[in-house]
Write a protein that holds these residues in place. Structure first.
Motif, PDB file in Angstrom:
ATOM      1  N   LYS A 247       0.833  -1.196   0.000  1.00  0.00           N
ATOM      2  CA  LYS A 247       0.000   0.000   0.000  1.00  0.00           C
ATOM      3  C   LYS A 247       0.872   1.251   0.000  1.00  0.00           C
ATOM      4  CE  LYS A 247      -3.847  -2.280   2.356  1.00  0.00           C
ATOM      5  NZ  LYS A 247      -4.890  -2.181   3.417  1.00  0.00           N
ATOM      6  N   TYR A 248       0.274   2.338  -0.465  1.00  0.00           N
ATOM      7  CA  TYR A 248       0.955   3.637  -0.481  1.00  0.00           C
ATOM      8  C   TYR A 248       0.227   4.593   0.442  1.00  0.00           C
ATOM      9  CZ  TYR A 248       2.684   8.166  -2.037  1.00  0.00           C
ATOM     10  OH  TYR A 248       3.223   9.422  -2.067  1.00  0.00           O
ATOM     11  N   ILE A 249       0.991   5.264   1.332  1.00  0.00           N
ATOM     12  CA  ILE A 249       0.435   6.220   2.281  1.00  0.00           C
ATOM     13  C   ILE A 249       0.835   7.622   1.830  1.00  0.00           C
ATOM     14  CG2 ILE A 249       0.361   6.956   4.686  1.00  0.00           C
ATOM     15  CD1 ILE A 249       1.506   3.458   3.860  1.00  0.00           C
ATOM     16  N   PRO A 250      -0.075   8.355   1.156  1.00  0.00           N
ATOM     17  CA  PRO A 250       0.285   9.669   0.602  1.00  0.00           C
ATOM     18  C   PRO A 250       0.754  10.661   1.651  1.00  0.00           C
ATOM     19  CG  PRO A 250      -1.802   8.892  -0.312  1.00  0.00           C
ATOM     20  CD  PRO A 250      -1.442   7.969   0.810  1.00  0.00           C
ATOM     21  N   GLN A 251       0.155  10.635   2.849  1.00  0.00           N
ATOM     22  CA  GLN A 251       0.520  11.610   3.877  1.00  0.00           C
ATOM     23  C   GLN A 251       1.986  11.482   4.281  1.00  0.00           C
ATOM     24  OE1 GLN A 251      -1.946   9.479   3.910  1.00  0.00           O
ATOM     25  NE2 GLN A 251      -3.889  10.493   4.393  1.00  0.00           N
ATOM     26  N   GLU A 252       2.556  10.288   4.143  1.00  0.00           N
ATOM     27  CA  GLU A 252       3.937  10.039   4.517  1.00  0.00           C
ATOM     28  C   GLU A 252       4.840   9.831   3.310  1.00  0.00           C
ATOM     29  OE1 GLU A 252       4.137   6.845   7.344  1.00  0.00           O
ATOM     30  OE2 GLU A 252       2.328   7.485   8.385  1.00  0.00           O
ATOM     31  N   SER A 253       4.255   9.816   2.109  1.00  0.00           N
ATOM     32  CA  SER A 253       4.999   9.533   0.865  1.00  0.00           C
ATOM     33  C   SER A 253       5.756   8.216   0.977  1.00  0.00           C
ATOM     34  CB  SER A 253       5.979  10.679   0.548  1.00  0.00           C
ATOM     35  OG  SER A 253       5.315  11.905   0.497  1.00  0.00           O
ATOM     36  N   LYS A 254       5.101   7.203   1.549  1.00  0.00           N
ATOM     37  CA  LYS A 254       5.752   5.917   1.792  1.00  0.00           C
ATOM     38  C   LYS A 254       4.952   4.759   1.219  1.00  0.00           C
ATOM     39  CE  LYS A 254       8.322   6.928   6.055  1.00  0.00           C
ATOM     40  NZ  LYS A 254       8.469   6.585   7.487  1.00  0.00           N
ATOM     41  N   VAL A 255       5.685   3.756   0.753  1.00  0.00           N
ATOM     42  CA  VAL A 255       5.110   2.458   0.416  1.00  0.00           C
ATOM     43  C   VAL A 255       5.298   1.539   1.613  1.00  0.00           C
ATOM     44  CG1 VAL A 255       5.321   0.422  -1.048  1.00  0.00           C
ATOM     45  CG2 VAL A 255       5.503   2.704  -2.057  1.00  0.00           C
ATOM     46  N   ARG A 256       4.239   0.845   1.999  1.00  0.00           N
ATOM     47  CA  ARG A 256       4.296  -0.061   3.147  1.00  0.00           C
ATOM     48  C   ARG A 256       3.891  -1.466   2.711  1.00  0.00           C
ATOM     49  NH1 ARG A 256       1.209   2.398   7.719  1.00  0.00           N
ATOM     50  NH2 ARG A 256       3.172   3.560   7.908  1.00  0.00           N
ATOM     51  N   ILE A 257       4.739  -2.442   3.053  1.00  0.00           N
ATOM     52  CA  ILE A 257       4.460  -3.839   2.721  1.00  0.00           C
ATOM     53  C   ILE A 257       4.318  -4.632   4.007  1.00  0.00           C
ATOM     54  CG2 ILE A 257       5.308  -5.913   1.563  1.00  0.00           C
ATOM     55  CD1 ILE A 257       6.809  -4.184  -0.374  1.00  0.00           C
ATOM     56  N   GLN A 258       3.251  -5.390   4.091  1.00  0.00           N
ATOM     57  CA  GLN A 258       3.013  -6.280   5.230  1.00  0.00           C
ATOM     58  C   GLN A 258       2.792  -7.693   4.708  1.00  0.00           C
ATOM     59  OE1 GLN A 258      -0.396  -4.384   7.060  1.00  0.00           O
ATOM     60  NE2 GLN A 258       0.875  -3.106   8.370  1.00  0.00           N
TER      61      GLN A 258
END
Length: 386
Positions: A103-114
């Motif tokens: 997923k991509y979190i726009p507020q943090e400009s980060k991609v997160r993988i779980q």
């Protein structure tokens, strides 16, 4: 869409020829919603135009994730999207266990993988993306009990779990519109390209090779004499509109590779407009008076790091613009063996000898050159840091 399996469990989807052929033994992926073909980082890409769009793979793909693997793809996110963006998932139903999500979190400009088997066997890695770029590359890999993430050709994060994370064999794999979207999640809207899954953990060198620079100025910050023009070198781009700013002294401000002849030191930016995303890169061109040049002040860095991360991967003459003629630029190891030699003043050394990497050490160099009609010899040393 061209679909090729390099072996029974290695996937390569390049999206060329749009929705044409599945070359592999596994079932064809299914596209839902409104999608189209658009230009990508290599050939064509798949454009998810609305929230109902998705690319779906059946459960026969899930076995790839039960052991070491490397997953990679290129993506572009529509800038106007809000909430947490659901890019990719492998899951059977809406639950945290037995799943893989990107997923991509726009507020943090980060991609997160779980990735998880259950609440005890759970890993999470994340990495920031450069908002000046539209196209991004992602590589996620499992090596035993280690999980690594690379974003845009650079290492981003790692996690370790004492145990084997197993995915439910009934799970399906898909881009966008995951069956497990949490409150506030939004389906992915944008483009994907060059989707690959290897049934092994790639080496770091192979991972760096996957990354294809895109929308980037290859000619880096430089210095020129007053009255001299500079031809810009650039990577590929498929932006709808390219524009340089300022446009003063730029031969064609809508070309990727114009000739620039600044009359003073200037920072030039190139903007890439994709309609759904806007990116940029820049180059600083310093302009100096030739009469102010100190010919004996030749600059060579005292260290470099040839690890293919895009930063300080090569070593050469930093202010080569002062050289009229380069007779020799030679580099020697501590035993006196020559490891590099050139008479082209812009050439750089990549830290290899006969295509083999040289270990960290101290090296000597000798530069024989002319400047303002006089001959100069510069000697010194530098280190390789790996």
């Amino acid at each position: 869409m061209s679909f090729l399996f390099l072996n029974a469990q290695e996937v390569y989807v390049n999206f060329d020829n749009c929705l044409s052929v599945n070359e592999g033994a596994l079932a064809d992926p299914e596209i839902t919603g409104s999608t189209s073909c658009d230009c990508g980082v290599d050939g064509e890409s798949l454009f998810f135009e609305d929230p109902a769009s998705s690319l779906n793979f059946d459960s026969t793909y899930t076995s790839i994730f039960q052991d070491d693997f490397t997953l990679s793809f290129n993506f572009m996110i529509r800038e106007s999207q809000s909430g947490i963006i659901d890019i990719f998932s492998v899951s059977s139903e809406c639950r945290v266990d037995s799943s893989l999500t990107i997923k991509y979190i726009p507020q943090e400009s980060k991609v997160r993988i779980q990735m998880a088997t259950n609440f005890e066997l759970f890993i999470e890695v994340e990495g920031a993306i450069n908002l000046d770029q539209c196209w991004h590359s992602l590589v996620f890999q499992r090596i035993g009990q280690n999980y690594n993430l690379f974003i845009d050709g650079q290492f981003s994060d790692t996690d370790f779990i004492n145990g084997d994370i197993m995915i439910d064999p009934a799970s399906t794999m898909q881009f966008s519109d995951s069956p497990c979207q949490a409150f506030g999640d939004s389906p992915f809207s944008g483009k994907i390209d060059e989707f690959k899954i290897y049934n092994r953990a790639l080496s770091v060198e192979e991972i760096f090779d996957i990354h294809v620079p895109f929308d980037q100025i290859l000619t880096r910050d430089t210095t020129i004499f007053s009255g001299i023009s500079l031809k810009i070198r650039h990577t590929s781009s498929c932006a709808d509109l390219v524009s340089w700013f300022p446009s003063k002294n730029v031969t064609q401000s809508t070309d990727l590779e114009p000739v620039i002849a600044p009359d003073e030191t200037m920072l030039y930016r190139v903007n890439y407009d994709y309609g759904i995303c806007a990116g940029q890169d820049s180059i600083n061109i310093a302009v100096i008076d030739e009469d102010a040049v100190q010919c004996d002040n030749l600059l060579v860095p005292n260290a470099f790091t040839p690890n293919n991360d895009g930063l300080n991967d090569f070593i050469g003459i930093s202010n080569a613009f002062i050289i009229e003629e380069l007779r020799d630029f030679e580099i020697f190891d501590r035993w006196g063996e020559m490891v590099f030699s050139t008479s082209i003043k812009t050439d750089q050394w990549d830290g290899t000898l006969r295509n083999q990497k040289i270990n960290s050490n101290v090296f000597l160099y000798k530069v024989n050159y002319t400047c303002k009609g006089e001959e100069f010899i510069k000697t010194g040393s530098f280190s390789i840091l790996r």
